[in-house]
Motif scaffolding. Structure first.
Motif, PDB file in Angstrom:
ATOM      1  N   ASN A 100       6.156  48.797 -20.065  1.00 16.04           N
ATOM      2  CA  ASN A 100       4.727  48.785 -19.734  1.00 16.04           C
ATOM      3  C   ASN A 100       4.478  48.463 -18.259  1.00 16.04           C
ATOM      4  N   LEU A 101       5.435  48.774 -17.382  1.00 20.35           N
ATOM      5  CA  LEU A 101       5.298  48.442 -15.971  1.00 20.35           C
ATOM      6  C   LEU A 101       5.823  49.583 -15.114  1.00 20.35           C
ATOM      7  N   VAL A 102       5.065  49.932 -14.071  1.00 21.34           N
ATOM      8  CA  VAL A 102       5.507  50.983 -13.153  1.00 21.34           C
ATOM      9  C   VAL A 102       5.390  50.477 -11.729  1.00 21.34           C
ATOM     10  N   SER A 103       6.100  51.127 -10.848  1.00 17.55           N
ATOM     11  CA  SER A 103       6.043  50.831  -9.423  1.00 17.55           C
ATOM     12  C   SER A 103       5.386  52.004  -8.722  1.00 17.55           C
ATOM     13  N   TYR A 114       1.629  62.595   6.449  1.00 17.05           N
ATOM     14  CA  TYR A 114       0.943  62.716   5.169  1.00 17.05           C
ATOM     15  C   TYR A 114       1.580  61.744   4.200  1.00 17.05           C
ATOM     16  N   ALA A 115       0.867  61.424   3.155  1.00 12.62           N
ATOM     17  CA  ALA A 115       1.309  60.389   2.229  1.00 12.62           C
ATOM     18  C   ALA A 115       1.906  61.000   0.972  1.00 12.62           C
ATOM     19  N   ASN A 116       2.998  60.417   0.544  1.00 11.13           N
ATOM     20  CA  ASN A 116       3.587  60.720  -0.761  1.00 11.13           C
ATOM     21  C   ASN A 116       3.407  59.494  -1.626  1.00 11.13           C
ATOM     22  N   LEU A 117       2.901  59.672  -2.827  1.00 11.14           N
ATOM     23  CA  LEU A 117       2.805  58.581  -3.783  1.00 11.14           C
ATOM     24  C   LEU A 117       3.945  58.722  -4.777  1.00 11.14           C
ATOM     25  N   LEU A 118       4.738  57.678  -4.937  1.00  8.28           N
ATOM     26  CA  LEU A 118       5.872  57.694  -5.838  1.00  8.28           C
ATOM     27  C   LEU A 118       5.628  56.719  -6.971  1.00  8.28           C
ATOM     28  N   LEU A 119       5.674  57.206  -8.193  1.00  9.83           N
ATOM     29  CA  LEU A 119       5.457  56.382  -9.375  1.00  9.83           C
ATOM     30  C   LEU A 119       6.772  56.302 -10.135  1.00  9.83           C
ATOM     31  N   ARG A 120       7.288  55.082 -10.277  1.00  7.53           N
ATOM     32  CA  ARG A 120       8.575  54.894 -10.938  1.00  7.53           C
ATOM     33  C   ARG A 120       8.424  53.912 -12.092  1.00  7.53           C
ATOM     34  N   PRO A 121       8.979  54.253 -13.262  1.00  7.52           N
ATOM     35  CA  PRO A 121       8.951  53.295 -14.374  1.00  7.52           C
ATOM     36  C   PRO A 121       9.885  52.130 -14.100  1.00  7.52           C
ATOM     37  N   LEU A 122       9.406  50.916 -14.374  1.00  6.51           N
ATOM     38  CA  LEU A 122      10.222  49.722 -14.211  1.00  6.51           C
ATOM     39  C   LEU A 122      10.593  49.122 -15.558  1.00  6.51           C
ATOM     40  N   ALA A 123       9.696  49.256 -16.502  1.00  7.96           N
ATOM     41  CA  ALA A 123       9.909  48.711 -17.839  1.00  7.96           C
ATOM     42  C   ALA A 123       8.989  49.478 -18.791  1.00  7.96           C
TER      43      ALA A 123
END
Length: 95
Positions: A68-71, A57-66
């Motif tokens: 106005n930018l996320v990974s 199954y898939a996990n989506l990971l959202l991480r702040p980089l700056a």
């Protein structure tokens, strides 16, 4: 245009842009369809469809980089197909 419509701007490598709108769209990423749709209160829902018989199954990971930018990362993990109790995963079990 309905209130739940998303306005999309698609851009080619040469910078040509195409504007369109839809209520839901998907990006095929690492062999999985990553679906994005608006769910009210100006929030976006991002989900990955799981097909019957999938062993991961898939996990989506959202991480702040700056500011106005996320990974966004898609990680695949082994699915626990048998929890020892015969539990069948369904849309209401939150697993």
């Amino acid at each position: 245009m309905s209130n739940d419509a998303l306005q999309l701007i698609l851009e080619d490598t040469d910078g040509t842009q195409l504007e369109t709108s839809c209520t839901r769209f998907a990006v095929v990423w690492q062999g999985k369809e990553v679906w994005i749709q608006q769910v009210g209160n100006n929030q976006l829902m991002i989900g990955v469809d799981v097909a019957e018989g999938d062993t991961e199954y898939a996990n989506l990971l959202l991480r702040p980089l700056a500011t106005n930018l996320v990974s966004l990362e898609l990680e695949m993990e082994s699915a626990d197909l048998d929890d020892g109790e015969g539990h069948v995963h369904g849309p209401d079990c939150n697993h």
